[in-house]
Design a protein around this motif. Structure first.
Motif, PDB file in Angstrom:
ATOM      1  N   ALA A 483      58.613  73.795  20.678  1.00 57.67           N
ATOM      2  CA  ALA A 483      57.951  73.073  21.780  1.00 57.67           C
ATOM      3  C   ALA A 483      58.378  73.650  23.126  1.00 57.67           C
ATOM      4  CB  ALA A 483      58.294  71.584  21.705  1.00 57.67           C
ATOM      5  N   ARG A 484      59.639  74.034  23.241  1.00 54.99           N
ATOM      6  CA  ARG A 484      60.130  74.617  24.489  1.00 54.99           C
ATOM      7  C   ARG A 484      59.421  75.931  24.797  1.00 54.99           C
ATOM      8  NH1 ARG A 484      66.380  75.366  24.362  1.00 54.99           N
ATOM      9  NH2 ARG A 484      65.798  76.959  22.825  1.00 54.99           N
ATOM     10  N   ALA A 485      59.126  76.722  23.770  1.00 58.90           N
ATOM     11  CA  ALA A 485      58.374  77.965  23.975  1.00 58.90           C
ATOM     12  C   ALA A 485      56.912  77.679  24.277  1.00 58.90           C
ATOM     13  CB  ALA A 485      58.497  78.855  22.734  1.00 58.90           C
ATOM     14  N   LEU A 486      56.336  76.672  23.626  1.00 56.99           N
ATOM     15  CA  LEU A 486      54.919  76.349  23.843  1.00 56.99           C
ATOM     16  C   LEU A 486      54.656  75.861  25.258  1.00 56.99           C
ATOM     17  CD1 LEU A 486      54.146  74.500  20.488  1.00 56.99           C
ATOM     18  CD2 LEU A 486      53.010  76.568  21.297  1.00 56.99           C
ATOM     19  N   ILE A 487      55.595  75.095  25.792  1.00 57.06           N
ATOM     20  CA  ILE A 487      55.383  74.510  27.118  1.00 57.06           C
ATOM     21  C   ILE A 487      55.320  75.577  28.197  1.00 57.06           C
ATOM     22  CG2 ILE A 487      57.773  74.157  27.930  1.00 57.06           C
ATOM     23  CD1 ILE A 487      56.957  71.252  28.510  1.00 57.06           C
ATOM     24  N   ARG A 488      55.794  76.774  27.869  1.00 53.92           N
ATOM     25  CA  ARG A 488      55.783  77.867  28.839  1.00 53.92           C
ATOM     26  C   ARG A 488      54.407  78.527  28.939  1.00 53.92           C
ATOM     27  NH1 ARG A 488      60.697  82.239  29.120  1.00 53.92           N
ATOM     28  NH2 ARG A 488      60.404  82.794  31.313  1.00 53.92           N
TER      29      ARG A 488
END
Length: 577
Positions: A483-488
């Motif tokens: 999720a942390r990578a997707l939010i970027r």
């Protein structure tokens, strides 16, 4: 190293240092003036019964003492501020330098050593800075001034000081020279103790699971005993320093009293002058004692400064180019051209002649046996490490020609061992994009199949997360990292075996949700499960660091024995013999 380090960083606090020098100079001169006034009271006031002279000179002594106290307190204040600022600046530069290191430099120093250098080593240099800011001014003036004033008021006894001071200085120099190797050995052993303790705390579950507490205790005890032995060797030298100083100083005072007493008896010396001579010897002794404190700290601080400078002087192997270039095509394009990576001193490369390319909107999977170089290959793309031969291009530009911030700004990386920082779920998500709203976070969590368990947490997005993410399970940690990578919303997604802790059902739902979210991006996946990459646009098969074949799942089953062997071991029911 120590002189260079202190000059570089203390020089940033010139005004405070100038104040220290002036104030210490005034305070020391005041101290040197007091024995002369005292001698005047004894020889010209008490001896002659001159009460007015006694009161007048006593008033001057009181005024001089007040000036000395005020200047000393003020100089210590400014000196402490300069030293504390120096420690702050060194820690800032160390962290900034370490942040720029690639995995190669971090591996060379070791995490435990870098922590020790940033904390313990800086503290030693900082403590020396506090002492040096005052003692380096006061001690020389006091020592030289004491000798000069002693010669001035009692020339007949000056030969005692001429002999005693060089003997004292030589003794100190000899002891200090023996202390430096000992302090160097101490710092190395502190690194070892920190490393073992860090391993045991991090791996406590493994230690307990294999009932290795006794072995780990003995391993720590051995390192602790080594540190204790090294500390005792240095401590013995430190313990020798003060008795040596006191012995020489007391012999000097005894000689002055002995020979001065004879001169008084002969009428060649006044009692006040002898008293002043003793006071000046005590001041010289005080200066030497102050220098002794500094000398005790200097060898260890010198070793610490050397270790700090090793970090500060180490250039990262992935530094930014002098004239960065921009992307010449879509940043979602990734290409490797005969890429090779070899660790320094290794017999053979980890990766050799790796060539393939990807395009936006496609998924590339990388498979291979353990140790084939999959993670190393993935690390080349965001330039966590640099190729030793060949090149890696993102957006049509060699990654070594791009500004690292621009390069990594278009990449979303989910590492093999996902790491969460102490804070909350929300702060960890905003690590990917600082301006993300709560709605953005929930959208990313939903795609990553993490929204349900986050909602079930007591405080939702504000639920506290411990360092490393140990308060959540391995699968939850992986989904939060995704999720942390997707939010970027990057142009390139790098998933390094990022689905290994998920059950098959969650894995399937997550991948289905990922497809529309990553439709316009380049996706590169390192995977162990063949079933999860059968739909990839291309699969790169690695074997011992080399690309043995590239193709789709069906093509590789027909043409690549290595891939067929991996697939058959996992999908025996689906793959024909």
């Amino acid at each position: 190293m120590l002189t260079h380090l202190l000059r570089s960083y203390l020089g940033r606090h010139r005004r405070q240092l100038a104040a220290v020098i002036v104030l210490q100079f005034v305070a020391t001169l005041a101290m040197l003036f007091l024995p002369t006034l005292n001698a005047d009271i004894i020889d010209r006031g008490v001896a002659r019964g001159d009460t007015h002279r006694i009161l007048t000179t006593g008033g001057w002594m009181l005024a001089v003492s007040v000036v000395q106290v005020v200047c000393t307190i003020a100089s210590l204040y400014f000196g402490s501020r300069a030293a504390m600022g120096t420690g702050r600046d060194i820690r800032h530069d160390l962290l900034h330098r370490v942040d720029s290191f690639s995995a190669r430099e971090v591996g060379t120093f070791g995490a435990a050593s870098l922590i020790t250098r940033t904390t313990n080593d800086v503290q030693q240099v900082q403590m020396l800075g506090v002492m040096a800011a005052t003692i380096l001014v006061a001690a020389p003036i006091m020592c030289i001034g004491g000798v000069v004033m002693g010669v001035y008021v009692g020339a007949g006894l000056a030969w005692v000081l001429v002999i005693a001071v060089p003997v004292l200085a030589g003794t100190m120099a000899l002891i200090i020279a023996r202390m430096i190797p000992g302090f160097r050995a101490m710092q190395v052993r502190i690194d070892t103790v920190n490393r073992i303790m860090r391993e045991q705390i991090t791996g406590i579950r493994v230690v307990r699971a294999f009932v290795r507490e006794r072995y780990e205790r003995s391993r720590f005890a051995a390192a602790n005993d080594d540190l204790t032995a090294a500390s005792l060797r240095v401590g013995r030298m430190v313990a020798l320093m003060f008795p040596a100083v006191m012995l020489i100083s007391n012999l000097t005072i005894a000689a002055i009293v002995w020979f001065g007493g004879h001169r008084i008896d002969q009428g060649n010396l006044e009692i006040g002058v002898l008293t002043a001579m003793i006071s000046y010897v005590m001041q010289i002794l005080m200066a030497v004692m102050m220098a002794s404190f500094l000398a005790m700290m200097a060898p260890r601080a010198s070793v610490c400064a050397e270790r700090i400078c090793q970090v500060l002087d180490t250039e990262t192997s992935v530094g930014a180019p002098e004239q960065p270039r921009s992307f010449v095509s879509d940043p979602g394009t990734v290409e490797l051209r005969a890429a090779e990576f070899r660790y320094p001193g290794a017999d053979r490369p980890v990766l050799c002649d790796v060539t393939f390319d990807t395009r936006p909107g496609t998924t590339t999977a990388i498979v291979g046996s353990t140790g084939a170089g999959k993670t190393t290959l993935l690390s080349l793309i965001p330039r966590l490490i640099d190729t030793t031969s060949g090149s890696v291009l993102v957006g049509g530009t060699d990654v070594r020609d791009l500004d690292p911030d621009d390069l990594r700004g278009v990449i979303g990386l989910v590492p093999q061992k996902p790491y969460l920082f102490s804070g909350t779920i929300a702060t960890n998500m905003r690590f990917g994009r600082s301006d993300a709203t709560d709605d953005d976070i929930w959208a990313a969590l939903t795609i990553a199949q993490a929204a349900d368990f986050v909602r079930a947490m007591p405080d939702g997005l504000n639920t506290a997360v411990s360092q490393g993410g140990t308060t959540v399970s391995g699968g939850q940690r992986q989904r939060l990292a995704i999720a942390r990578a997707l939010i970027r919303r990057p142009k390139v997604y790098l998933f390094d075996d990022s689905f290994s802790a998920l059950d098959l059902g969650t894995d399937a739902r997550l991948r289905a949700a990922l497809r529309p979210a990553t439709r316009d991006a380049c996706v590169i996946i390192v995977a162990q499960r063949i079933s999860t990459i059968v739909d990839a646009d291309q699969i790169v098969v690695l074997d011992q660091g080399r690309v043995v074949d590239v193709g789709t799942h069906e093509e590789l089953l027909d043409t690549c024995p290595t891939y067929t062997e991996i697939a058959r071991s996992q999908l025996s029911a689906e793959v024909p013999s």
